[in-house]
Design a protein around this motif. Structure first.
Motif, mmCIF file in Angstrom:
data_model
loop_
_atom_site.group_PDB
_atom_site.id
_atom_site.type_symbol
_atom_site.label_atom_id
_atom_site.label_comp_id
_atom_site.label_asym_id
_atom_site.label_seq_id
_atom_site.Cartn_x
_atom_site.Cartn_y
_atom_site.Cartn_z
ATOM 1 N N PRO A 1 0.841 -1.611 -0.093
ATOM 2 C CA PRO A 1 -0.076 0.290 -0.122
ATOM 3 C C PRO A 1 1.404 0.849 -0.273
ATOM 4 C CG PRO A 1 -0.050 -0.694 2.109
ATOM 5 C CD PRO A 1 1.112 -1.508 1.946
ATOM 6 N N MET A 2 0.743 2.596 -0.244
ATOM 7 C CA MET A 2 0.903 4.142 -0.099
ATOM 8 C C MET A 2 0.866 3.887 1.009
ATOM 9 S SD MET A 2 -1.617 5.542 -3.106
ATOM 10 C CE MET A 2 -0.881 7.122 -2.351
ATOM 11 N N GLY A 3 1.317 5.072 1.166
ATOM 12 C CA GLY A 3 2.115 5.759 2.723
ATOM 13 C C GLY A 3 2.800 4.763 3.724
ATOM 14 N N LEU A 4 3.575 3.805 3.319
ATOM 15 C CA LEU A 4 4.736 3.425 3.688
ATOM 16 C C LEU A 4 5.830 4.191 4.046
ATOM 17 C CD1 LEU A 4 3.934 -0.823 3.573
ATOM 18 C CD2 LEU A 4 2.574 1.160 4.872
ATOM 19 N N PHE A 5 7.289 3.461 5.180
ATOM 20 C CA PHE A 5 8.322 4.048 4.918
ATOM 21 C C PHE A 5 9.545 3.369 4.175
ATOM 22 C CE2 PHE A 5 6.594 4.717 9.491
ATOM 23 C CZ PHE A 5 7.212 6.415 9.845
ATOM 24 N N GLU A 6 10.301 4.074 3.758
ATOM 25 C CA GLU A 6 11.433 3.331 2.740
ATOM 26 C C GLU A 6 11.560 1.723 3.334
ATOM 27 O OE1 GLU A 6 11.156 6.754 3.358
ATOM 28 O OE2 GLU A 6 11.334 7.911 1.543
ATOM 29 N N MET B 1 -0.522 9.563 -7.198
ATOM 30 C CA MET B 1 -0.779 10.051 -5.946
ATOM 31 C C MET B 1 0.585 9.548 -5.068
ATOM 32 S SD MET B 1 -2.286 12.589 -6.595
ATOM 33 C CE MET B 1 -2.877 13.147 -4.699
ATOM 34 N N ALA B 2 1.086 7.819 -5.247
ATOM 35 C CA ALA B 2 2.083 7.614 -4.343
ATOM 36 C C ALA B 2 3.797 8.265 -4.219
ATOM 37 C CB ALA B 2 2.681 6.319 -4.617
ATOM 38 N N VAL B 3 4.174 8.627 -2.885
ATOM 39 C CA VAL B 3 5.733 8.861 -2.778
ATOM 40 C C VAL B 3 6.320 7.966 -3.402
ATOM 41 C CG1 VAL B 3 7.398 10.308 -1.322
ATOM 42 C CG2 VAL B 3 5.208 10.665 -0.719
ATOM 43 N N VAL B 4 7.413 8.357 -4.230
ATOM 44 C CA VAL B 4 8.946 7.295 -4.733
ATOM 45 C C VAL B 4 9.837 8.410 -4.478
ATOM 46 C CG1 VAL B 4 9.828 5.930 -6.600
ATOM 47 C CG2 VAL B 4 6.756 6.557 -5.983
ATOM 48 N N SER B 5 10.624 8.065 -3.373
ATOM 49 C CA SER B 5 11.173 9.253 -3.161
ATOM 50 C C SER B 5 13.280 8.582 -3.275
ATOM 51 C CB SER B 5 11.249 8.912 -1.380
ATOM 52 O OG SER B 5 11.379 7.889 -0.756
ATOM 53 N N GLY B 6 13.955 9.726 -3.514
ATOM 54 C CA GLY B 6 15.242 9.580 -3.779
ATOM 55 C C GLY B 6 16.031 8.937 -2.912
ATOM 56 N N LYS B 7 15.795 8.314 -1.354
ATOM 57 C CA LYS B 7 15.933 7.999 -0.077
ATOM 58 C C LYS B 7 15.677 6.184 -1.199
ATOM 59 C CE LYS B 7 15.565 6.310 4.045
ATOM 60 N NZ LYS B 7 15.507 6.710 5.643
ATOM 61 N N LEU B 8 14.436 6.286 -0.894
ATOM 62 C CA LEU B 8 14.184 4.491 -1.441
ATOM 63 C C LEU B 8 14.878 4.482 -3.163
ATOM 64 C CD1 LEU B 8 11.911 2.506 -1.354
ATOM 65 C CD2 LEU B 8 10.409 2.911 -2.666
ATOM 66 N N ILE B 9 15.393 5.316 -4.097
ATOM 67 C CA ILE B 9 15.418 5.532 -5.488
ATOM 68 C C ILE B 9 16.716 4.997 -5.223
ATOM 69 C CG2 ILE B 9 16.004 6.385 -7.586
ATOM 70 C CD1 ILE B 9 13.326 7.459 -7.094
ATOM 71 N N SER B 10 17.831 5.266 -4.238
ATOM 72 C CA SER B 10 19.008 4.952 -4.055
ATOM 73 C C SER B 10 19.607 3.786 -3.211
ATOM 74 C CB SER B 10 19.388 6.214 -3.417
ATOM 75 O OG SER B 10 19.373 6.713 -1.311
ATOM 76 N N GLN B 11 18.346 3.364 -3.229
ATOM 77 C CA GLN B 11 18.767 1.318 -2.431
ATOM 78 C C GLN B 11 18.156 0.271 -2.890
ATOM 79 O OE1 GLN B 11 18.775 2.524 2.438
ATOM 80 N NE2 GLN B 11 17.586 4.552 1.782
ATOM 81 N N MET B 12 17.589 0.724 -4.205
ATOM 82 C CA MET B 12 16.910 -0.537 -5.130
ATOM 83 C C MET B 12 18.064 -0.734 -6.292
ATOM 84 S SD MET B 12 13.234 0.350 -4.868
ATOM 85 C CE MET B 12 12.472 -0.601 -5.875
ATOM 86 N N PRO B 13 19.207 -1.388 -6.223
ATOM 87 C CA PRO B 13 20.150 -1.334 -6.458
ATOM 88 C C PRO B 13 20.227 -1.763 -8.152
ATOM 89 C CG PRO B 13 20.687 -3.113 -5.246
ATOM 90 C CD PRO B 13 19.652 -2.409 -4.258
ATOM 91 N N ASN B 14 18.675 -2.621 -8.171
ATOM 92 C CA ASN B 14 18.312 -2.628 -10.076
ATOM 93 C C ASN B 14 17.401 -2.438 -10.434
ATOM 94 O OD1 ASN B 14 19.881 -5.338 -9.401
ATOM 95 N ND2 ASN B 14 18.230 -6.198 -8.706
ATOM 96 N N LEU B 15 17.132 -1.477 -9.814
ATOM 97 C CA LEU B 15 15.832 -0.750 -10.631
ATOM 98 C C LEU B 15 15.950 0.653 -11.832
ATOM 99 C CD1 LEU B 15 12.588 0.504 -9.935
ATOM 100 C CD2 LEU B 15 13.493 2.913 -8.715
#
Length: 264
Positions: A29-34, A52-66
């Motif tokens: 679901p939306m609204g969880l922590f990274e 309307m979901a937040v896809v943050s830089g913090k999340l993006i930076s820690q997903m190596p295969n993205l």
């Protein structure tokens, strides 16, 4: 594949083929922590997210295969585009998927404002409808869309779909965007280009269809309202962040604009 949004959407809308059948889908679901997303799907190749979901830089930076972030809808203003760009990750949206639905909603709001349906319904419930009708006849301000000049800010898929509907209603339709479209396109949609200042000065109804960017955020402010016709109407079916809400309240209270139709 990490899906952030309403559970089951990916299964419901994804066709079955050799490519898609090879994916494991993690539905969250939306609204969880990274940290919550990373614990379940750190190694995901693709993120599909509600508009309307937040896809943050913090999340993006820690997903190596993205490799790809895809919005389920048209909007993507809660995605960290810069963080994705720095890692050369594609960001996509479903351009044009809701153009007719939003265009119809804009027409609904325009008609609702012109007919003052909320107060009209209240008048009927209270038995005041004859008085309201007589007041309209005395003032002569019960307008049809064909009586109005409508100004569109932005001229993407939604604004174009709206222009075609306004053409059917017989309204004079104008538009503003950073660069005018070609004359054959203007002719097809029945629109005329105006600068933003001219648009605000000319039109009885202003309908907003711009994306949220650093330049457009809160562009509808006190200065914007000052340039609008006194007694005109504002419609916003785009994003709430385009409007300075306090400036909107002031414009309505001081009578600069007659009413606002909002669906954001």
């Amino acid at each position: 594949l990490l899906h952030i949004g309403k559970k089951g959407n990916v299964d419901k809308y994804t066709p079955s083929n050799e490519f898609t059948d090879g994916f494991e889908i993690i539905d969250m679901p939306m609204g969880l922590f990274e940290e919550d997303y990373l614990r379940e799907a750190k190694d995901a190749d693709i993120v599909i997210a509600d508009a309307m979901a937040v896809v943050s830089g913090k999340l993006i930076s820690q997903m190596p295969n993205l490799k790809l972030i895809h919005s389920e809808g048209v909007g993507f203003n809660f995605f960290d585009i810069q963080a994705a760009k720095e890692r050369e990750i594609y960001v996509c949206n479903c351009k044009g998927m809701n153009d007719k639905a939003v265009a119809e909603q804009a027409i609904l709001l325009m008609l609702g404002v012109l007919r003052d349906v909320c107060n009209g319904n209240e008048a009927v419930c209270e038995g005041r409808q004859i008085k309201v009708k007589e007041d309209y006849m005395i003032r002569g301000d019960l307008l049809e869309l064909a009586d109005c000049k409508v100004g569109l800010i932005g001229f993407g898929d939604i604004a174009k779909a709206l222009a075609m509907l306004l053409k059917s209603f017989g309204a004079d339709t104008y538009y503003y965007k950073s660069r005018p479209v070609e004359p054959p396109v203007e002719k097809e949609y029945g629109v005329t280009y105006l600068s933003l200042d001219e648009l605000l000065k000319t039109c009885d109804i202003i309908s907003h269809h711009a994306p949220v960017t650093a330049d457009t955020s809160n562009m509808v402010n006190d200065s914007f309202f000052e340039k609008m016709q006194t007694g005109s109407v504002l419609i916003n079916t785009a994003r709430g962040e385009l409007i300075d809400s306090e400036a909107l309240v002031r414009a309505i209270k001081n009578g600069k604009i007659k009413m606002a139709g909002l669906d954001t």
